[in-house]
Enzyme design. Structure first.
Site, mmCIF file in Angstrom:
data_model
loop_
_atom_site.group_PDB
_atom_site.id
_atom_site.type_symbol
_atom_site.label_atom_id
_atom_site.label_comp_id
_atom_site.label_asym_id
_atom_site.label_seq_id
_atom_site.Cartn_x
_atom_site.Cartn_y
_atom_site.Cartn_z
ATOM 1 N N HIS A 60 -2.847 2.583 12.488
ATOM 2 C CA HIS A 60 -2.957 2.255 11.170
ATOM 3 C C HIS A 60 -4.276 1.285 10.682
ATOM 4 O O HIS A 60 -5.380 1.849 10.442
ATOM 5 C CB HIS A 60 -1.859 2.046 10.092
ATOM 6 C CG HIS A 60 -2.000 1.507 8.903
ATOM 7 N ND1 HIS A 60 -2.603 2.417 7.894
ATOM 8 C CD2 HIS A 60 -2.171 0.363 8.093
ATOM 9 C CE1 HIS A 60 -2.974 1.747 6.508
ATOM 10 N NE2 HIS A 60 -2.682 0.575 6.677
ATOM 11 N N HIS A 85 -5.152 -6.810 8.782
ATOM 12 C CA HIS A 85 -4.753 -6.919 7.691
ATOM 13 C C HIS A 85 -3.138 -6.830 7.235
ATOM 14 O O HIS A 85 -2.743 -7.147 6.166
ATOM 15 C CB HIS A 85 -5.474 -5.757 6.558
ATOM 16 C CG HIS A 85 -4.744 -4.326 6.585
ATOM 17 N ND1 HIS A 85 -5.219 -3.538 7.624
ATOM 18 C CD2 HIS A 85 -3.989 -3.930 5.864
ATOM 19 C CE1 HIS A 85 -4.456 -2.229 7.327
ATOM 20 N NE2 HIS A 85 -3.693 -2.634 6.234
ATOM 21 N N GLU A 89 1.491 -9.936 6.707
ATOM 22 C CA GLU A 89 2.680 -9.191 5.982
ATOM 23 C C GLU A 89 3.760 -8.848 6.804
ATOM 24 O O GLU A 89 5.170 -9.015 6.791
ATOM 25 C CB GLU A 89 2.065 -7.991 5.540
ATOM 26 C CG GLU A 89 3.080 -7.162 4.706
ATOM 27 C CD GLU A 89 3.397 -7.514 3.295
ATOM 28 O OE1 GLU A 89 2.734 -8.517 2.754
ATOM 29 O OE2 GLU A 89 4.579 -6.883 2.846
ATOM 30 N N ASP A 90 3.463 -8.127 8.170
ATOM 31 C CA ASP A 90 4.634 -7.635 8.734
ATOM 32 C C ASP A 90 5.083 -8.434 10.239
ATOM 33 O O ASP A 90 6.009 -8.003 10.664
ATOM 34 C CB ASP A 90 4.174 -6.221 9.264
ATOM 35 C CG ASP A 90 3.805 -5.267 8.206
ATOM 36 O OD1 ASP A 90 4.536 -5.654 7.203
ATOM 37 O OD2 ASP A 90 3.096 -4.440 8.159
ATOM 38 N N ASP A 148 -7.727 1.413 3.044
ATOM 39 C CA ASP A 148 -6.284 1.243 3.364
ATOM 40 C C ASP A 148 -5.393 2.316 2.727
ATOM 41 O O ASP A 148 -4.745 3.051 3.264
ATOM 42 C CB ASP A 148 -5.614 -0.174 2.851
ATOM 43 C CG ASP A 148 -4.308 -0.222 3.267
ATOM 44 O OD1 ASP A 148 -3.901 0.178 4.482
ATOM 45 O OD2 ASP A 148 -3.440 -1.074 2.673
ATOM 46 N N ASP A 268 -18.463 26.067 -13.998
ATOM 47 C CA ASP A 268 -19.255 25.325 -12.934
ATOM 48 C C ASP A 268 -18.338 24.720 -11.818
ATOM 49 O O ASP A 268 -18.626 23.662 -11.420
ATOM 50 C CB ASP A 268 -19.439 24.064 -14.049
ATOM 51 C CG ASP A 268 -18.349 23.358 -14.365
ATOM 52 O OD1 ASP A 268 -17.132 23.921 -14.354
ATOM 53 O OD2 ASP A 268 -18.444 22.028 -14.936
HETATM 54 MN MN MN Z 1 -2.367 -1.116 5.601
#
Ligand code: MN
Length: 734
Positions: A60, A85, A89-90, A148, A268
């Site tokens: 990812h 990134h 967080e993880d 992201d 259009d």
């Molecule tokens: Mn992400």
């Protein structure tokens, strides 16, 4: 910890190689080494972790990094931040770790991205607000966040259905408009189409099917349409590519919803795009207009449908020349004409500017946009929901371009008014604005501006911000400034009123104790001390002689009770008559005032003999005369109707002949006074009536005067012309 299989490790390497293929020719060796270090670090940090799709998680961040560098054209700092990134967080690594290994800037961006991650509910407006605040710190955080989101939308398939809906909703609510505002049209379209796919799968499939079904026929028609253009371009030796652009599925769906039309009624669907390789030495604008001329030689243009975004680019940087022409099948076709550079900007917006100019040269328009976000965020009043609505409004609003008298260009949201423009330039200009000259014509503050207007803001030292302005302004900036000014204004009135009361009390040698203040407050029928002060400060009540008021003994409770219980009849009469000495059934006569009642002329509207007036019973035997159309009189009529008496003038001199003079100009405090002063100083002229109408700061006056001869009248007009704010004087005999 569970490690990856050989196949998975190969998969990771394949992805990383794809990224390297793109960045190797672009970045220096040291930077590439740093990226390698980041990849190895992130790869180990995410080791054994899989996405919902079953793929290794590290795929990812690498896929997002590809979007960031390939589609957005961002540099190594952004690529590094993107690879890292999700680490904080993880995994168990901290921002400090990132900072030590990759520097402060990367850590800062990762920190911004970390704060935005997690599961926020689109109903939790305050979370969104917080998010937007972070977004405005470094624009790269927005861009990476959009990339992201794009990758998450592309891989939404593997998410459970309820998550799909939620993420698609968020994307449509926030990320697509953000991408649009930044000029990332290609990404915006993809985000919208993907959102539609999950939110309304049936409609999405139908539209996809129809588009696919008609592809052959459409291609044939396009070929036929562009054939003569192509030939001409070749003949003229113009290096260009012609392509056809299909309306996005989401735009088709949206149009069907908004206009209530079927797929077949959308005319259009197609636009033709001509991108030229601009020749050096001649301006790109010139070359684009040459193409326009060439195209309209072949096809008839629709009147008023030429859009020149080259001379005045959109706020998000978009430049292009659009023309709608009648095609051979009797259908209107839009043609977009642009250079290769403009094409880059149109596809990748501000990111393209980064590509061309590097990260350090901030594009002016982008800065302005971010400035607007910051301003909207600074508004402490708006609750989160109101804020978001306003913010989104600003995101979606189309833009107008107006010019200052010196020709400086300003972008404003559609429906902006004179006041919005004034505040856009400067707070003081907004606060003191009394109107404007738009294309040389006098207009009020509420006038809605249009693209191309040249606007000269007119100010007056005596002007103050008005609450009513909030009703017609559009920009968040103006809203904040007016609200702030008003807060200040209110406290000023209270302060001024406090001073007035204190001075009046000093005159009668009384200290301002809470008891005396209560007495005064009660006398004027007001609720509390602050109201007393603000009423006095605004001149709604007149506090001159307090001796009478203070003489009255406050009744003790027993007496009060007795009065309340046993004198209902008296109370009823009091209610009807406002417990004053004034007989409200008879009109209050001015000049021939037979009873003892005193009166004064209101300072706010300066009534003069001949005006339609009303009297306001300010205390037991004092009346203040207001003009009927005075805004304060209107307030009294609605809130203190029981204190109003009718009033009439009894006499004023009749002279030779009656003349009407009309005045036009800007309202400012004291202007009526000046007009009436001038007239009263001229011995040979008498007024019958004066009527002033004010609309949004523009006044129109009608003077009915008696004059002896034309010379006197001429003299008067000359004097009136000298008054500041008067724009036009005309006379008519009656
Ligand atoms: Mn992400």
């Amino acid at each position: 910890m569970q490690h990856f299989t050989k196949a998975e490790i190969r998969q990771i390497k394949d992805y990383y190689d794809d990224l390297l293929k793109i960045i190797e020719p672009k970045f220096s060796k040291d930077r590439l080494e740093l990226i390698d270090k980041a990849f190895n670090f992130a790869n180990i940090a995410h080791d054994g972790v899989k996405r919902k799709s079953g793929e290794p998680y590290i795929i990812h961040p690498i896929a997002v990094a590809i979007i960031v560098t390939n589609d957005l054209g961002l540099g190594t700092t952004s690529v590094l931040s993107t690879i890292l990134h999700d680490v904080v967080e993880d995994t168990e690594y901290s921002i400090e770790d990132i900072k030590n290994m990759f520097g402060a800037k990367v850590a800062e961006i990762v920190d911004g991205l970390t704060k935005l991650s997690g599961d926020f509910d689109s109903r939790q407006a305050s979370t969104l607000k917080k998010m937007l605040m972070t977004l405005s710190d470094d624009v790269r955080v927005i861009l990476i966040k959009i990339a992201d989101r794009l990758h998450n939308m592309r891989t939404l398939e593997s998410m459970p259905a309820h998550k799909q809906l939620k993420i698609a909703g968020e994307t449509l609510y926030l990320y697509a408009p953000l991408a649009h505002r930044l000029g990332l049209y290609a990404i915006k379209n993809e985000l919208e189409d993907l959102s539609l796919k999950y939110k309304h799968p049936e409609e999405y499939n139908q539209i996809s099917y129809r588009l696919h079904d008609q592809e052959k026929k459409r291609n044939y028609l396009v070929e036929e349409f562009i054939k003569p253009i192509k030939e001409r371009l070749e003949k003229e030796n113009i290096d260009s590519t012609i392509s056809s652009r299909l309306k996005s599925k989401f735009s088709i769906w949206e149009k069907m919803q908004k206009k209530g039309v079927s797929y077949d009624e959308i005319y259009d669907l197609l636009a033709i795009r001509i991108v030229i390789k601009a020749k050096p030495g001649i301006s790109e604008k010139r070359q684009c207009f040459d193409i326009l001329s060439l195209v309209t030689d072949i096809y008839t243009p629709k009147p008023d449908r030429i859009r020149d975004w080259i001379t005045t680019p959109k706020a998000n940087g978009y430049e292009s020349l659009h023309v709608t022409v009648m095609g051979p099948q009797g259908k209107w076709v839009e043609i977009q004409i642009r250079s290769e550079r403009m094409e880059q900007i149109a596809e990748y917006g501000f990111a393209a500017h980064y590509k061309y100019k590097g990260i350090n040269s901030q594009e002016g328009e982008l800065e302005k946009w971010l400035e607007r976000i910051r301003e909207a965020l600074q508004n402490p009043d708006s609750d989160a929901f109101e804020f978001l609505d306003e913010f989104k409004l600003n995101l979606f609003a189309s833009e107008i371009i107006v010019f200052s008298p010196k020709g400086k260009m300003f972008n404003l949201p559609k429906n902006s008014t004179v006041i919005d423009f004034a505040y856009e330039i400067h707070t003081d200009l907004g606060n003191k604005c009394i109107g404007a000259k738009v294309n040389q014509k006098l207009v009020p503050v509420s006038c809605v501006l249009h693209s191309g207007d040249q606007v000269e803001i007119l100010t007056s030292e005596n002007q103050e911000p008005k609450l009513e302005w909030l009703k017609f302004i559009t920009t968040a900036k103006a809203r904040t400034k007016i609200k702030n000014a008003f807060k200040l204004e209110k406290s000023k009135h209270i302060e001024k009123g406090k001073e007035i009361v204190e001075v009046a009390l000093k005159k009668v040698n009384v200290t301002p104790s809470s008891n005396t203040l209560k007495k005064i407050t009660a006398h004027f029928n007001l609720a509390n001390k602050d109201q007393l002060y603000s009423h006095a400060g605004m001149g709604l009540i007149e506090i001159d002689d307090l001796s009478e008021i203070l003489k009255k003994k406050s009744e003790n409770r027993l007496v009060k009770y007795w009065k309340l219980t046993f004198s209902r009849k008296k109370k009823e009469r009091d209610d009807n008559e406002g417990s004053s000495n004034i007989d409200k059934k008879k009109p209050f006569l001015l000049k021939e005032n037979k009873n003892q009642t005193s009166y004064s002329l209101a300072k706010c509207c300066n009534p003069i003999p001949g005006d339609d007036v009303i009297g306001y019973i300010s205390s037991k035997d004092h009346i203040i005369i207001h003009k009927k159309e005075c805004p304060k009189a209107e307030i009294f009529l609605t809130s203190h109707g029981e204190r109003i008496v009718t009033a009439e003038w009894t006499n004023f001199k009749r002279l030779a002949y009656l003349t009407k003079i009309t005045l036009n100009g800007f309202d400012r405090v004291g202007i009526v006074n000046e007009v009436t002063n001038i007239i009263s100083k001229l011995h040979n002229i008498n007024m019958r009536s004066v009527k002033f109408d004010t609309h949004d700061g523009i006044f129109e006056g009608e003077l009915y005067i008696y004059v002896h001869n034309a010379r006197d009248l001429q003299n008067l007009i000359q004097q009136l012309e000298k008054i500041k704010g008067i724009d036009k004087i005309s006379r008519e005999e009656t």
